[in-house]
Design a protein around this motif. Structure first.
Motif, short mmCIF file in Angstrom:
data_model
loop_
_atom_site.label_atom_id
_atom_site.label_comp_id
_atom_site.label_asym_id
_atom_site.label_seq_id
_atom_site.Cartn_x
_atom_site.Cartn_y
_atom_site.Cartn_z
N THR A 1 35.47 45.54 74.03
CA THR A 1 35.33 45.36 72.59
C THR A 1 35.05 43.88 72.34
O THR A 1 34.98 43.08 73.27
CB THR A 1 36.59 45.81 71.84
OG1 THR A 1 37.72 45.07 72.32
CG2 THR A 1 36.83 47.29 72.04
N ARG A 2 34.88 43.52 71.08
CA ARG A 2 34.58 42.12 70.78
C ARG A 2 35.55 41.58 69.74
O ARG A 2 35.74 42.16 68.67
CB ARG A 2 33.14 41.97 70.29
CG ARG A 2 32.73 40.53 70.10
CD ARG A 2 31.24 40.33 70.00
NE ARG A 2 30.89 38.92 69.87
CZ ARG A 2 30.79 38.08 70.90
NH1 ARG A 2 31.00 38.51 72.13
NH2 ARG A 2 30.48 36.81 70.70
N HIS A 3 36.17 40.47 70.08
CA HIS A 3 37.07 39.77 69.17
C HIS A 3 36.24 38.82 68.33
O HIS A 3 35.35 38.12 68.83
CB HIS A 3 38.11 38.99 69.99
CG HIS A 3 39.19 38.36 69.18
ND1 HIS A 3 39.00 37.21 68.45
CD2 HIS A 3 40.48 38.73 68.97
CE1 HIS A 3 40.13 36.89 67.84
NE2 HIS A 3 41.04 37.79 68.13
N TRP B 1 39.37 45.76 78.61
CA TRP B 1 40.63 46.49 78.54
C TRP B 1 40.99 47.07 79.90
O TRP B 1 40.12 47.43 80.69
CB TRP B 1 40.53 47.60 77.49
CG TRP B 1 40.43 47.05 76.11
CD1 TRP B 1 39.30 46.61 75.48
CD2 TRP B 1 41.51 46.82 75.20
NE1 TRP B 1 39.60 46.13 74.22
CE2 TRP B 1 40.94 46.25 74.02
CE3 TRP B 1 42.88 47.04 75.25
CZ2 TRP B 1 41.72 45.90 72.92
CZ3 TRP B 1 43.65 46.71 74.15
CH2 TRP B 1 43.08 46.15 73.00
N TYR B 2 42.31 47.17 80.12
CA TYR B 2 42.82 47.64 81.40
C TYR B 2 43.80 48.80 81.22
O TYR B 2 44.52 48.88 80.21
CB TYR B 2 43.56 46.52 82.15
CG TYR B 2 42.67 45.37 82.55
CD1 TYR B 2 42.01 45.39 83.77
CD2 TYR B 2 42.51 44.27 81.70
CE1 TYR B 2 41.19 44.32 84.14
CE2 TYR B 2 41.70 43.21 82.07
CZ TYR B 2 41.04 43.24 83.29
OH TYR B 2 40.23 42.19 83.66
N TRP C 1 44.73 43.63 78.01
CA TRP C 1 43.37 43.15 77.76
C TRP C 1 43.21 41.70 78.19
O TRP C 1 44.19 40.97 78.39
CB TRP C 1 43.00 43.30 76.28
CG TRP C 1 43.78 42.43 75.34
CD1 TRP C 1 43.46 41.17 74.91
CD2 TRP C 1 45.00 42.77 74.67
NE1 TRP C 1 44.41 40.70 74.04
CE2 TRP C 1 45.35 41.66 73.88
CE3 TRP C 1 45.82 43.91 74.68
CZ2 TRP C 1 46.51 41.66 73.08
CZ3 TRP C 1 46.97 43.89 73.89
CH2 TRP C 1 47.29 42.78 73.11
N GLU C 2 41.93 41.29 78.32
CA GLU C 2 41.59 39.95 78.74
C GLU C 2 40.29 39.53 78.04
O GLU C 2 39.37 40.32 77.90
CB GLU C 2 41.38 39.92 80.26
CG GLU C 2 40.89 38.59 80.81
CD GLU C 2 40.59 38.66 82.29
OE1 GLU C 2 40.46 37.59 82.92
OE2 GLU C 2 40.48 39.79 82.83
N PHE C 3 40.23 38.28 77.59
CA PHE C 3 39.00 37.75 77.01
C PHE C 3 38.10 37.26 78.14
O PHE C 3 38.50 36.43 78.95
CB PHE C 3 39.31 36.61 76.04
CG PHE C 3 40.19 37.02 74.88
CD1 PHE C 3 39.78 38.00 74.00
CD2 PHE C 3 41.43 36.43 74.68
CE1 PHE C 3 40.59 38.40 72.93
CE2 PHE C 3 42.24 36.81 73.63
CZ PHE C 3 41.82 37.79 72.75
#
Length: 286
Positions: free
Chosen positions: A84-86, A94-95, A109-111
């Protein structure tokens, strides 16, 4: 709460303003080291353990803890393929979180495409609070969300007169209420039970949870729904309000020294549910 929630300085509803010659961006994010050891438990397994957690304060959200990947159990994360996009921090991968025979999708999640100014979050993972079994600082369970070092509660005695009415009925009158000042909120006035006509309070089902005060019970007053509340087993840090009652000024008439209190804008509270696997009795005895 604190910096970014309710009416804190980084929230959309801030009541103060920064003294700068140029206007600041509409959204400001703030990240800093927690400087506390934090651990995450899932399926009776410690899947993260770090003294290098970064807490992100984002407008309108509770603080979120980000763990270095090297401090997370190697097999605890599986890429879900979901991205997804922040709006501020870019692509978010996502994990699925797994331990033993249990797994939960989209639980971390991770950016992955951070702008340069947010590089401090590179390679860090956050876990969905409700998806995990528990978060700890050292050996003490932390409830609700990552600890916010900027959240503060002060309770003061006062000799001001507080009166509560519903129509012509006096529900409460006290010359020694206490006032609770909490970061991001308008003052809340609490009345001793001895100064309340308790026949006017009708307990209702359903509780909410405050990470700083404990479990909250509610009361109807006449036709006014959930017009009063009480922390019957308030946490020891705020036990001065334990079993006292506060009243909602948009539901009943509350006056202080003869002046009617009006609800402040942006002060509706978003109820916080109980964390996964947390027994209500544990909350009461914390």
């Amino acid at each position: 709460m604190g910096l970014s929630w309710q009416q804190g300085p980084l929230s959309a509803g801030a009541i103060g303003h920064f003294l700068t010659p140029e206007p600041l961006p509409q959204r400001l994010l703030f990240a800093e080291r927690l400087r506390r050891r934090m651990r995450v438990k899932f399926n009776d397994t410690w899947i993260a353990d770090s003294e290098d957690v970064i807490v992100l304060h984002e407008p309108g959200r509770y603080p979120v803890a980000y763990f270095p990947r090297e401090d997370i159990e190697q097999h605890a994360l599986a890429a879900s393929g979901k991205v997804t996009r922040h709006k501020d921090l870019g692509d978010t991968a996502w994990y699925t979180v797994r331990a033993g025979d249990r797994s939960t999708e989209r639980a971390a999640w991770e950016f992955t495409a951070l702008p340069e100014h947010a590089a401090g979050l590179q390679g860090r993972i956050a876990f969905a609070w409700r998806a995990m079994d528990a978060f700890y600082e050292e050996d003490e369970r932390i409830l609700g969300h990552a600890a916010d070092p900027y959240h503060r509660i002060d309770i003061r005695n006062t000799s001001r007169t507080l009166e509560v009415r519903l129509g012509d009925t006096v529900v409460a009158r006290s010359e020694h209420p206490v006032v609770l000042f909490e970061s991001g909120f308008a003052p809340r006035w609490y009345v001793p039970r001895a100064d309340i006509d308790e026949t006017q309070l009708r307990p209702v089902e359903g509780q909410t949870f405050c990470p700083y005060k404990g479990l909250c019970d509610y009361f109807d007053i006449g036709d006014a729904r959930r017009a009063a509340w009480s922390y019957g087993n308030a946490y020891r840090e705020v036990d001065r309000i334990g079993d006292m009652v506060s009243f909602e000024p948009d539901q009943v008439e509350v006056t202080l020294d003869g002046k009617r209190l009006e609800p402040e804008p942006g002060q509706r509270v978003m109820p916080h549910g109980v964390d996964r696997g947390l027994d209500v009795d544990e909350l009461r005895t914390r």
